[in-house]
Structures are given as structure tokens and as C-alpha cells.
Design a protein around this motif. Sequence first.
Motif, PDB file in Angstrom:
ATOM      1  N   PHE A   1       0.837  -1.206   0.000  1.00 11.86           N
ATOM      2  CA  PHE A   1       0.000   0.000   0.000  1.00 11.86           C
ATOM      3  C   PHE A   1       0.868   1.251   0.000  1.00 11.86           C
ATOM      4  N   GLY A   2       0.243   2.422  -0.045  1.00  9.94           N
ATOM      5  CA  GLY A   2       1.010   3.639  -0.230  1.00  9.94           C
ATOM      6  C   GLY A   2       1.170   3.857  -1.723  1.00  9.94           C
ATOM      7  N   ASN A   3       0.113   3.538  -2.481  1.00 11.02           N
ATOM      8  CA  ASN A   3       0.160   3.512  -3.940  1.00 11.02           C
ATOM      9  C   ASN A   3      -0.104   4.862  -4.590  1.00 11.02           C
ATOM     10  N   GLY A   4      -0.398   5.883  -3.762  1.00  8.74           N
ATOM     11  CA  GLY A   4      -0.619   7.194  -4.362  1.00  8.74           C
ATOM     12  C   GLY A   4      -1.943   7.339  -5.087  1.00  8.74           C
ATOM     13  N   ALA A   5      -2.891   6.451  -4.795  1.00  6.59           N
ATOM     14  CA  ALA A   5      -4.181   6.491  -5.486  1.00  6.59           C
ATOM     15  C   ALA A   5      -4.933   7.793  -5.237  1.00  6.59           C
ATOM     16  N   LEU A   6      -4.628   8.481  -4.118  1.00  5.93           N
ATOM     17  CA  LEU A   6      -5.297   9.757  -3.811  1.00  5.93           C
ATOM     18  C   LEU A   6      -4.318  10.930  -3.832  1.00  5.93           C
ATOM     19  N   ARG A   7      -3.173  10.755  -4.515  1.00 13.49           N
ATOM     20  CA  ARG A   7      -2.156  11.802  -4.491  1.00 13.49           C
ATOM     21  C   ARG A   7      -2.686  13.121  -5.025  1.00 13.49           C
ATOM     22  N   GLY A   8      -2.401  14.194  -4.268  1.00 16.83           N
ATOM     23  CA  GLY A   8      -2.816  15.527  -4.709  1.00 16.83           C
ATOM     24  C   GLY A   8      -4.236  15.892  -4.324  1.00 16.83           C
ATOM     25  N   LEU A   9      -4.973  14.952  -3.730  1.00 15.82           N
ATOM     26  CA  LEU A   9      -6.368  15.242  -3.386  1.00 15.82           C
ATOM     27  C   LEU A   9      -6.504  15.625  -1.920  1.00 15.82           C
ATOM     28  N   LYS A  10      -7.414  16.567  -1.652  1.00 15.30           N
ATOM     29  CA  LYS A  10      -7.740  16.921  -0.280  1.00 15.30           C
ATOM     30  C   LYS A  10      -8.937  16.084   0.156  1.00 15.30           C
ATOM     31  N   VAL A  11      -8.767  15.380   1.271  1.00 19.38           N
ATOM     32  CA  VAL A  11      -9.798  14.466   1.768  1.00 19.38           C
ATOM     33  C   VAL A  11     -10.148  14.864   3.206  1.00 19.38           C
ATOM     34  N   VAL A  12     -11.435  14.994   3.481  1.00 20.77           N
ATOM     35  CA  VAL A  12     -11.912  15.260   4.838  1.00 20.77           C
ATOM     36  C   VAL A  12     -12.530  13.973   5.373  1.00 20.77           C
TER      37      VAL A  12
ATOM     38  N   PHE B   1     -10.621   6.829  12.205  1.00 20.69           N
ATOM     39  CA  PHE B   1      -9.179   7.097  12.300  1.00 20.69           C
ATOM     40  C   PHE B   1      -8.404   6.187  11.348  1.00 20.69           C
ATOM     41  N   ALA B   2      -8.869   4.929  11.223  1.00 20.51           N
ATOM     42  CA  ALA B   2      -8.213   4.004  10.284  1.00 20.51           C
ATOM     43  C   ALA B   2      -8.390   4.479   8.844  1.00 20.51           C
ATOM     44  N   VAL B   3      -9.558   5.036   8.538  1.00 23.21           N
ATOM     45  CA  VAL B   3      -9.808   5.562   7.186  1.00 23.21           C
ATOM     46  C   VAL B   3      -8.898   6.761   6.911  1.00 23.21           C
ATOM     47  N   ALA B   4      -8.760   7.644   7.914  1.00 25.65           N
ATOM     48  CA  ALA B   4      -7.888   8.815   7.754  1.00 25.65           C
ATOM     49  C   ALA B   4      -6.447   8.364   7.501  1.00 25.65           C
ATOM     50  N   GLU B   5      -5.986   7.374   8.264  1.00 21.98           N
ATOM     51  CA  GLU B   5      -4.618   6.864   8.091  1.00 21.98           C
ATOM     52  C   GLU B   5      -4.439   6.240   6.704  1.00 21.98           C
ATOM     53  N   ALA B   6      -5.432   5.481   6.270  1.00 19.67           N
ATOM     54  CA  ALA B   6      -5.344   4.843   4.944  1.00 19.67           C
ATOM     55  C   ALA B   6      -5.326   5.898   3.842  1.00 19.67           C
ATOM     56  N   ALA B   7      -6.076   6.991   4.033  1.00 14.09           N
ATOM     57  CA  ALA B   7      -6.096   8.060   3.023  1.00 14.09           C
ATOM     58  C   ALA B   7      -4.738   8.771   2.973  1.00 14.09           C
ATOM     59  N   VAL B   8      -4.097   8.960   4.144  1.00 12.01           N
ATOM     60  CA  VAL B   8      -2.741   9.537   4.174  1.00 12.01           C
ATOM     61  C   VAL B   8      -1.792   8.628   3.390  1.00 12.01           C
ATOM     62  N   HIS B   9      -1.877   7.325   3.637  1.00 15.83           N
ATOM     63  CA  HIS B   9      -0.994   6.378   2.941  1.00 15.83           C
ATOM     64  C   HIS B   9      -1.239   6.361   1.441  1.00 15.83           C
ATOM     65  N   ALA B  10      -2.461   6.724   1.037  1.00 17.17           N
ATOM     66  CA  ALA B  10      -2.773   6.775  -0.401  1.00 17.17           C
ATOM     67  C   ALA B  10      -2.368   8.112  -1.011  1.00 17.17           C
ATOM     68  N   GLY B  11      -1.733   8.969  -0.202  1.00 14.21           N
ATOM     69  CA  GLY B  11      -1.172  10.198  -0.748  1.00 14.21           C
ATOM     70  C   GLY B  11      -2.022  11.439  -0.593  1.00 14.21           C
ATOM     71  N   ALA B  12      -3.189  11.325   0.092  1.00  9.43           N
ATOM     72  CA  ALA B  12      -4.085  12.470   0.224  1.00  9.43           C
ATOM     73  C   ALA B  12      -3.603  13.440   1.300  1.00  9.43           C
ATOM     74  N   GLN B  13      -4.045  14.700   1.183  1.00  9.99           N
ATOM     75  CA  GLN B  13      -3.880  15.676   2.262  1.00  9.99           C
ATOM     76  C   GLN B  13      -5.149  15.573   3.105  1.00  9.99           C
ATOM     77  N   VAL B  14      -5.015  15.043   4.305  1.00 13.23           N
ATOM     78  CA  VAL B  14      -6.192  14.646   5.080  1.00 13.23           C
ATOM     79  C   VAL B  14      -6.466  15.586   6.251  1.00 13.23           C
ATOM     80  N   THR B  15      -7.709  16.069   6.318  1.00  6.81           N
ATOM     81  CA  THR B  15      -8.201  16.784   7.494  1.00  6.81           C
ATOM     82  C   THR B  15      -9.122  15.839   8.245  1.00  6.81           C
ATOM     83  N   LEU B  16      -8.808  15.589   9.516  1.00  6.18           N
ATOM     84  CA  LEU B  16      -9.608  14.677  10.337  1.00  6.18           C
ATOM     85  C   LEU B  16     -10.430  15.495  11.326  1.00  6.18           C
ATOM     86  N   ILE B  17     -11.746  15.379  11.235  1.00  7.70           N
ATOM     87  CA  ILE B  17     -12.634  16.051  12.183  1.00  7.70           C
ATOM     88  C   ILE B  17     -13.057  14.992  13.198  1.00  7.70           C
ATOM     89  N   ALA B  18     -12.588  15.146  14.434  1.00  8.11           N
ATOM     90  CA  ALA B  18     -12.783  14.091  15.431  1.00  8.11           C
ATOM     91  C   ALA B  18     -13.748  14.521  16.521  1.00  8.11           C
TER      92      ALA B  18
END
Length: 222
Positions: free
Chosen positions: A1-12, A38-55
Motif C-alpha cells: 500500500f502507499g500507492n498514491g491512489a489519492l495523491r494531490g487530493l484533499k480528503v476530509v 481514524f483508520a480511514v484517515a490513516e489509509a487516506a494519508v498512505h494513499a497520498g491524500a492531504q487529510v483533514t480529520l474532524i474528530a
Amino acid sequence: FGNGALRGLKVVVSAGPTYEDIDPVRFIGNRSSGKMGFAVAEAAVHAGAQVTLIAGPVGLPSPAGLRQRVDVRSAAQMHAAVLAASQDAQIYIAAAAVGDYRPAEVADHKIKKQAGADLTLQLAENPDILGSLSAQTVHPFLVGFAAETHDVAAYAQDKLKRKGLDMIAANQVGGGLGFEAADNALQLFWPGGSLSLARANKDELARQLVAQVAERYQAVRA
Ligand code: C5P
């Protein structure tokens, strides 16, 4: 994993429960642990996204590599934080268990017990966060969760249509799955398709979910 599938995307990503205060010492909450979100946020980071986590109120450490974490307590606070963070985001994944109702009035002093009498709490409806985003003409790719105790697929497909979502992840609550559990199993639905993700721990499921979100996002938005 860490495949960059979401690289360059902003994900909330929203995660955890909400607490709706009754008075200074009491609240109405729910049993969401925040683990899945939290697991989804971590997976999105590994996919290359810029992640904002609202907790919501959870005692969980932030996954490494987040762009931003915003801690909130109530559904109203989560609503405001998600709307603000979503303005320049391409994808919103709603994994929080948002309280549907809040006490109509919050007492500023501790409510005293009146022995021998019942107490009635008046509840007011909370805003639907996904619903208000999908009502905007321009909005991110919307992924919702549906935790159900029965008729999982039927309720999830109805929710997908009713809330105008791009994808919904449905899970059965109970039997060692779902809330407060380490494992989960998900059924994904989108307009025109579905996929079952077999029982696994939440980190593994989050990776599979994020991979599917990336694929569907590319299919409809790219
Ligand atoms: O209708 P239900 O609460 O089961 O829908 C669950 C999905 O809707 C979740 O993705 C949850 O985060 C989202 N939701 C929301 N605003 C609410 C209630 C739920 O965005 N007020």
C-alpha cells in the motif's frame, strides 16, 4: 500500500461520536469508538491524500502525516467544522456517528433530582451534515457510512439515494462487529454497483475502502 491512489487530493474524514450536553455534567452520546474513522484517515494519508480529520470526543492519537485535525464535541460543532474543511476538498468520508438529536435547551446549572417524579427531556433535531453538503451545487465526492442492526443492504441503498451520496459503506452492528469492536465487515454500494468486503480488522478494511473510493472517484470525477 502507499500507492498514491489519492495523491494531490484533499480528503476530509469525520470520526467518532458526538456528545450533546444536557447540563454541565451530563450529555447524550453514543458508542462509536472512532477507530474506523481514524483508520480511514490513516489509509487516506498512505494513499497520498492531504487529510483533514474532524474528530468527535475520542481518546485516540492522530495518525501520522495528517494535514490537520479538528477536535469537536457536538453535532453542531462537527457540522461547522466539516463544512469549513470541505470547501476546498475533493472527497468527504463521513465515518462519524453523529447524534440525530440534542437537548432543546442546555441547562447552565446541574439539573437537580426531583424525587418521586419523572423527568422529560425535550430534544431538537440536529443538522444532517452529509445532507447539507449534498444539497450544495458544488460539493466533494461524498462517502457515507450506515451502521444498521438489520436489513443492512436495503437501508444502505435507500440512504445512498436519499442523501445523494456517491458511495455508502454499510456494516452490521452486533455479533462482535461494528461499534467498539476491533473487526468489521462492510458492504459498499454506489450508483450502479456494489462490493462486499469480508470481515477483517478496521485497518485492513479502511485500506480496502479507500482503494474503492479512489477508484470510484477517478471513474466519476477525473
Ligand atoms: O442516517 P444515519 O445516521 O445512519 O446516516 C449515517 C451517515 O450519515 C454517516 O455517514 C454519518 O456520518 C452521516 N450523518 C451526517 N449527519 C447527521 C447524521 C448522520 O452526516 N446528522
